[in-house]
Design a protein around this motif. Structure first.
Motif, short mmCIF file in Angstrom:
data_model
loop_
_atom_site.label_atom_id
_atom_site.label_comp_id
_atom_site.label_asym_id
_atom_site.label_seq_id
_atom_site.Cartn_x
_atom_site.Cartn_y
_atom_site.Cartn_z
N VAL A 292 0.84 -1.20 0.00
CA VAL A 292 0.00 0.00 0.00
C VAL A 292 0.88 1.25 0.00
O VAL A 292 0.63 2.20 -0.76
CB VAL A 292 -0.94 0.01 1.23
CG1 VAL A 292 -1.79 1.28 1.24
CG2 VAL A 292 -1.85 -1.22 1.22
N GLU A 293 1.92 1.25 0.82
CA GLU A 293 2.82 2.40 0.87
C GLU A 293 3.49 2.62 -0.48
O GLU A 293 3.64 3.76 -0.94
CB GLU A 293 3.88 2.19 1.95
CG GLU A 293 4.81 3.37 2.12
CD GLU A 293 5.70 3.26 3.34
OE1 GLU A 293 6.29 4.30 3.73
OE2 GLU A 293 5.81 2.15 3.90
N ARG A 294 3.87 1.53 -1.13
CA ARG A 294 4.52 1.63 -2.45
C ARG A 294 3.57 2.27 -3.47
O ARG A 294 3.99 3.14 -4.25
CB ARG A 294 4.94 0.24 -2.90
CG ARG A 294 5.72 0.20 -4.20
CD ARG A 294 6.08 -1.24 -4.55
NE ARG A 294 6.76 -1.35 -5.82
CZ ARG A 294 8.07 -1.27 -5.99
NH1 ARG A 294 8.85 -1.06 -4.94
NH2 ARG A 294 8.61 -1.40 -7.17
N MET A 295 2.29 1.86 -3.44
CA MET A 295 1.34 2.42 -4.40
C MET A 295 1.06 3.89 -4.11
O MET A 295 0.96 4.71 -5.02
CB MET A 295 0.04 1.63 -4.39
CG MET A 295 -1.00 2.23 -5.33
SD MET A 295 -2.48 1.23 -5.49
CE MET A 295 -3.61 2.46 -6.20
N ILE A 296 0.91 4.23 -2.83
CA ILE A 296 0.65 5.63 -2.46
C ILE A 296 1.81 6.52 -2.92
O ILE A 296 1.59 7.62 -3.45
CB ILE A 296 0.43 5.76 -0.94
CG1 ILE A 296 -0.85 5.01 -0.52
CG2 ILE A 296 0.35 7.23 -0.54
CD1 ILE A 296 -2.11 5.53 -1.11
N LYS A 297 3.02 6.06 -2.74
CA LYS A 297 4.18 6.83 -3.20
C LYS A 297 4.14 7.02 -4.71
O LYS A 297 4.44 8.10 -5.23
CB LYS A 297 5.48 6.12 -2.80
CG LYS A 297 5.83 6.27 -1.33
CD LYS A 297 7.16 5.61 -1.02
CE LYS A 297 7.54 5.83 0.45
NZ LYS A 297 8.83 5.16 0.78
N GLU A 298 3.75 5.96 -5.42
CA GLU A 298 3.66 6.04 -6.88
C GLU A 298 2.59 7.07 -7.28
O GLU A 298 2.81 7.88 -8.18
CB GLU A 298 3.32 4.67 -7.47
CG GLU A 298 3.26 4.65 -8.98
CD GLU A 298 2.97 3.27 -9.52
OE1 GLU A 298 2.64 3.16 -10.72
OE2 GLU A 298 3.07 2.28 -8.77
N LEU A 299 1.45 7.05 -6.61
CA LEU A 299 0.38 8.00 -6.93
C LEU A 299 0.78 9.43 -6.58
O LEU A 299 0.40 10.38 -7.29
CB LEU A 299 -0.90 7.62 -6.16
CG LEU A 299 -1.58 6.31 -6.57
CD1 LEU A 299 -2.76 6.01 -5.66
CD2 LEU A 299 -2.04 6.37 -8.03
#
Length: 301
Positions: A292-299
């Protein structure tokens, strides 16, 4: 190695195009491919595609996943999730190819509060779950080289999913109510794709056929740990604020599922035990928060 991927239009299929490309010759077939048939409403077309490509591995990321719509659209749900998968299983066996297929926590009834192992009896409570259970049975009955991965709560930076819905609402509403009596493991499509590539590489690298087929079976493949949808939402908002995404939401209220009635019943307990997958494929799966943290950073970028 020749790998045929069906279902490139979805979240998992999109990530698989990246992860499987390192294994050999990859053929990516979506619903509207110009040269090969990939429409899961036409099982015979899928077989013709397999006959033309003659793959060593078939990966099926296509599925009917509209859970509520399936309650009234049972014919199409069955055609896509069962009849077409049966055709894939028979074709894979004929060509001695491996078949990789994704299933779901919805094959269980969602009772209790303990993680399910692969040996736990299935008991789906909606049409979608029943079709996915039937697809598993079709593969086991007609294919000797298969990997069935049961997963849950899938999300990705591409496509529509819970994370994107929550962020959209959180940018316009100060108070949100989110269900807190359904528990599972948020799992990224990226994790599923990478683990799939790793598993295929392992089953195709063993020296003897008997060892290769020993790895065939059904596996639970989700991120480690669990949370409720309410807990998932709070984590999304906390990580978003940490990464500079501007939100107006101030409070997230926990509510029961009964506040949001749906045509299809949802399992309350979607915990899945992943120890069999970890042991068989020599991997330690990450905690759900990391994806989840990885996706939030990407967004946020």
């Amino acid at each position: 190695m020749r790998v045929l991927l069906f279902g490139t239009d979805g979240q998992v299929g999109w990530e698989l195009q990246r992860s499987l490309s390192y294994l050999g010759d990859l053929f990516c077939v979506g619903r509207d491919h110009p040269d090969y048939e990939g429409d899961f409403l036409e099982p015979s077309g899928l077989v013709r595609t397999i006959e033309a490509i003659k793959p060593d591995v078939i990966v099926n990321a296509a599925a009917y996943t509209a859970v509520d719509k399936a309650e009234t659209d049972q014919e199409n749900a069955h055609k896509i999730n069962v009849e077409s998968v049966l055709a894939l299983a028979k074709a894979a066996e004929k060509h001695q190819a491996w078949l990789v297929h994704y299933s779901t926590d919805y094959v269980y009834d969602g009772s209790g509060d303990l993680p399910r192992s692969e040996e736990t009896p299935t008991a789906p409570i909606n049409v979608y779950g029943k079709t996915k259970e039937a697809s598993e049975r079709a593969i086991r009955a007609h294919c000797s080289r298969y990997l069935i991965f049961r997963t849950s709560w899938v999300y990705a930076a591409r496509g529509n999913n819970f994370i994107k819905t929550m962020l959209r609402l959180a940018k316009s509403q100060q108070t949100l109510s989110v269900v807190d009596d359904q528990v599972g493991a948020p799992t990224s499509a990226e994790l599923l794709a990478d683990c799939t590539a790793h598993a295929i590489k392992k089953v195709k690298s063993v020296a003897l056929q008997v060892d290769e087929e020993r790895l065939a079976g059904t596996y639970h493949l989700v991120a480690k740990g669990f949370t409720s949808w309410h807990g998932f939402a709070k984590t999304i908002f906390d990580l978003s604020k940490k990464n500079g995404i501007k939100l107006v939401v101030q409070s997230v209220e926990p509510v029961p599922s009964s506040n949001y009635p749906t045509p299809a019943a949802r399992p309350h307990n979607s915990r899945l035990d992943v120890s069999k997958f970890e042991k068989s494929f020599d991997l330690t799966l990450p905690a759900w928060q990391l994806g989840v943290e990885r996706m939030i950073k990407e967004l946020s970028e």
